[in-house]
Design a protein around this motif. Structure first.
Motif, mmCIF file in Angstrom:
data_model
loop_
_atom_site.group_PDB
_atom_site.id
_atom_site.type_symbol
_atom_site.label_atom_id
_atom_site.label_comp_id
_atom_site.label_asym_id
_atom_site.label_seq_id
_atom_site.Cartn_x
_atom_site.Cartn_y
_atom_site.Cartn_z
ATOM 1 N N ARG A 194 0.769 -1.383 -0.060
ATOM 2 C CA ARG A 194 0.039 -0.074 -0.055
ATOM 3 C C ARG A 194 0.812 1.106 -0.151
ATOM 4 N N LEU A 195 0.170 2.380 0.019
ATOM 5 C CA LEU A 195 1.024 3.459 -0.174
ATOM 6 C C LEU A 195 2.308 3.676 0.869
ATOM 7 N N ASP A 196 1.769 3.695 2.190
ATOM 8 C CA ASP A 196 2.950 3.652 3.071
ATOM 9 C C ASP A 196 3.012 2.549 4.128
ATOM 10 N N VAL A 197 2.285 1.304 3.853
ATOM 11 C CA VAL A 197 2.312 0.165 4.586
ATOM 12 C C VAL A 197 2.449 -1.000 3.771
ATOM 13 N N PRO A 217 5.441 -0.418 8.524
ATOM 14 C CA PRO A 217 5.482 0.727 7.575
ATOM 15 C C PRO A 217 6.621 0.324 6.508
ATOM 16 N N ARG A 218 6.389 0.930 5.337
ATOM 17 C CA ARG A 218 7.084 0.270 4.226
ATOM 18 C C ARG A 218 8.774 0.407 4.207
ATOM 19 N N GLY A 219 9.273 1.435 5.058
ATOM 20 C CA GLY A 219 10.612 1.488 5.067
ATOM 21 C C GLY A 219 11.476 0.326 6.338
ATOM 22 N N ARG A 220 10.391 -0.443 7.280
ATOM 23 C CA ARG A 220 10.994 -1.223 8.268
ATOM 24 C C ARG A 220 11.592 -2.369 7.789
ATOM 25 N N GLN A 221 12.574 -2.758 8.156
ATOM 26 C CA GLN A 221 13.124 -4.037 7.607
ATOM 27 C C GLN A 221 12.693 -5.191 8.503
ATOM 28 N N VAL A 222 12.436 -6.465 8.148
ATOM 29 C CA VAL A 222 11.853 -7.579 8.578
ATOM 30 C C VAL A 222 13.000 -8.644 8.638
ATOM 31 N N ARG A 223 13.163 -9.052 9.768
ATOM 32 C CA ARG A 223 14.328 -10.293 9.820
ATOM 33 C C ARG A 223 13.614 -11.557 9.185
ATOM 34 N N LEU A 224 14.350 -12.101 8.379
ATOM 35 C CA LEU A 224 13.890 -13.444 7.714
ATOM 36 C C LEU A 224 14.667 -14.486 8.442
ATOM 37 N N VAL A 225 13.992 -15.502 8.347
ATOM 38 C CA VAL A 225 14.422 -16.722 9.236
ATOM 39 C C VAL A 225 14.962 -17.844 8.114
#
Length: 55
Positions: free
Chosen positions: A27-30, A46-54
């Motif tokens: 989405r626009l910001d999510v 939020p679009r800029g947040r990094q997610v830790r992959l397993v």
């Protein structure tokens, strides 16, 4: 993120779950991540947040 990947979803320090991606919706910001977990079916970041992959 693509279907089948596992990632670490952390609500607060020490309170987290390993979840598997079922689908992703931009989405626009999510970013909405639909998971295979029936209790946490959708998580949003939020679009800029990094997610830790397993691995």
């Amino acid at each position: 993120m693509t279907e089948g990947l596992w990632f670490w979803h952390e609500l607060a320090p020490g309170l987290g779950w390993m979840l598997q991606v079922a689908a992703v919706e931009l989405r626009l910001d999510v970013v909405g991540i639909f998971t295979t977990d029936p209790e946490r079916e959708l998580v949003e970041y939020p679009r800029g947040r990094q997610v830790r992959l397993v691995e």
